[in-house]
Scaffold this active site. Structure first.
Site, PDB file in Angstrom:
ATOM      1  CG  ASP A 119      10.468   8.668  10.308  1.00  0.00           C
ATOM      2  OD1 ASP A 119      10.860   9.181  11.512  1.00  0.00           O
ATOM      3  OD2 ASP A 119       9.576   7.643  10.272  1.00  0.00           O
ATOM      4  NE  ARG A 131      -3.940  -1.834   2.408  1.00  0.00           N
ATOM      5  CZ  ARG A 131      -3.712  -3.600   2.744  1.00  0.00           C
ATOM      6  NH1 ARG A 131      -2.603  -3.617   3.198  1.00  0.00           N
ATOM      7  NH2 ARG A 131      -4.728  -4.110   2.897  1.00  0.00           N
ATOM      8  CB  ILE A 132       3.564   2.820   2.234  1.00  0.00           C
ATOM      9  CG1 ILE A 132       2.609   2.310   3.946  1.00  0.00           C
ATOM     10  CG2 ILE A 132       4.317   3.290   2.290  1.00  0.00           C
ATOM     11  CD1 ILE A 132       3.042   1.938   4.616  1.00  0.00           C
ATOM     12  CB  ALA A 159      10.234  -0.398   5.614  1.00  0.00           C
ATOM     13  NE  ARG A 160       8.390  -2.999  11.727  1.00  0.00           N
ATOM     14  CZ  ARG A 160       7.608  -1.672  11.448  1.00  0.00           C
ATOM     15  NH1 ARG A 160       7.445  -0.604  11.060  1.00  0.00           N
ATOM     16  NH2 ARG A 160       6.226  -2.155  12.229  1.00  0.00           N
ATOM     17  CG  ASP A 189       6.393  -6.358  -3.273  1.00  0.00           C
ATOM     18  OD1 ASP A 189       5.964  -8.050  -3.350  1.00  0.00           O
ATOM     19  OD2 ASP A 189       5.623  -6.227  -2.926  1.00  0.00           O
ATOM     20  CD  GLU A 204      12.337   3.922  16.295  1.00  0.00           C
ATOM     21  OE1 GLU A 204      11.501   3.864  16.672  1.00  0.00           O
ATOM     22  OE2 GLU A 204      12.917   3.435  15.327  1.00  0.00           O
ATOM     23  CG  HIS A 257       8.943   5.644  14.420  1.00  0.00           C
ATOM     24  ND1 HIS A 257       9.249   3.547  14.480  1.00  0.00           N
ATOM     25  CD2 HIS A 257       8.251   4.780  13.123  1.00  0.00           C
ATOM     26  CE1 HIS A 257       9.004   3.150  13.804  1.00  0.00           C
ATOM     27  NE2 HIS A 257       7.998   3.198  13.216  1.00  0.00           N
TER      28      HIS A 257
END
Length: 306
Positions: free
Chosen positions: A258, A159-160, A233-234, A179, A263, A280
């Site tokens: 991000d 989606r993103i 993302a991660r 993907d 964190e 984030h």
């Protein structure tokens, strides 16, 4: 709305309902007991176990470590993730234990995609650096790049990733998608292998799921000199030591991060002026938080009432 007076609900996210109280009020109207996050930050495993030990049956989840041990000890009936990523939840164990698991699939899409485009433009036009110079009293003009002339690889075309591609289309970029779960994409996008994307792209942006490393030492060796790298993302998707070397060698001209493995982040990327860092905040817009939190509450209540 069915009353849920016997249910105890833990709110994991540190800023839940701080933008709009409607999700909190909606939850209170059910009569359930609400336990808020007392630490106002991401809960550690020990803190989570302690809070769940109060007979909590429903969890509005952030990124707390919901591993097999936590789930087995808990009395949870429902986990409602306020967000998209599910790598912090042992979904196999949850299914074994009969714990219903939900996530807010659509809510963060626009917010994360818009921030990604903003970061992309900021890196290419050196906006943070020039802003800093002017605030320090220096009038120093810098020459950057136009986005429309670049090839952009989007790794993870869910989606993103698809929304990022949609927002990039008017700029006239060449858009590459990576993907392994897709067999076809729209005519404006090329579906390519990761290797081809890394060799061809001027800009690489990560929007894939999971915590396994995707960009490490061998992947940086495939990139063109002067590539820009973005990750919303991660944190585990990029090997940080390999990224440092790529920045030092000029393979990566600039990066935006991000998300981080640990964190709050206080690592070596803080020393690089060509690395843009945000804490984030992909979903941190008023519109997104309202929608995401309300959706998480409704998912939780639906699970408890089934």
């Amino acid at each position: 709305m069915k009353k849920l007076n016997e249910e105890k609900i833990l709110l994991g996210p540190s800023i839940f309902a701080s933008i709009d109280n409607a999700p909190m009020q909606f939850l209170k109207d059910t009569g359930c007991e609400i336990i808020e996050n007392p630490y106002k930050r991401r809960l550690t495993k020990e803190e989570l176990l302690d809070l769940l030990g109060n007979g909590v049956t429903g969890l509005i989840a952030g990124l707390e470590p919901l591993d097999a041990e936590v789930l087995k000890i808990s009395k949870l009936k429902v986990i409602s993730r306020c967000g998209v990523g599910m790598s912090n939840v042992d979904q196999i164990e949850a299914k074994k234990l009969g714990i219903k698991v939900f996530f807010t699939s659509d809510a963060p899409t626009a917010a994360v995609a818009e921030l990604t485009i903003g970061a992309m433009l900021s890196l290419l036009r050196l906006i943070p650096e020039m802003n800093k110079h002017i605030h320090e009293g220096n009038w120093e003009k810098r020459v950057g790049f136009q986005l429309g002339e670049r090839a952009v690889a989007i790794i993870g075309f869910g989606r993103i990733g698809q929304q990022v591609a949609f927002l990039l289309t008017p700029f006239g970029c060449r858009i590459l998608a990576v993907d392994p779960f897709l067999k076809s994409v729209s005519k404006t996008v090329q579906l390519v292998s990761l290797e081809n994307a890394l060799r061809s792209a001027d800009i690489i942006t990560l929007h894939c799921s999971g915590e396994d490393c995707v960009i490490g030492e061998s992947e940086f060796k495939l990139m063109k000199r002067g590539t820009f790298l973005l990750n919303a993302a991660r944190g585990g998707l990029i090997n940080e030591a390999a990224l440092q070397k790529a920045l030092d060698d000029g393979v990566v001209a600039g990066a935006w991060l991000d998300v981080f493995q640990e964190e709050p982040y206080k690592g070596p990327m803080c020393e690089y002026k060509n690395v843009l860092l945000t804490p984030h905040v992909g979903s941190y817009t008023r519109e997104c938080r309202r929608r995401m939190e309300m959706e998480a509450v409704k998912n939780l209540l639906a699970g408890l009432q089934e």
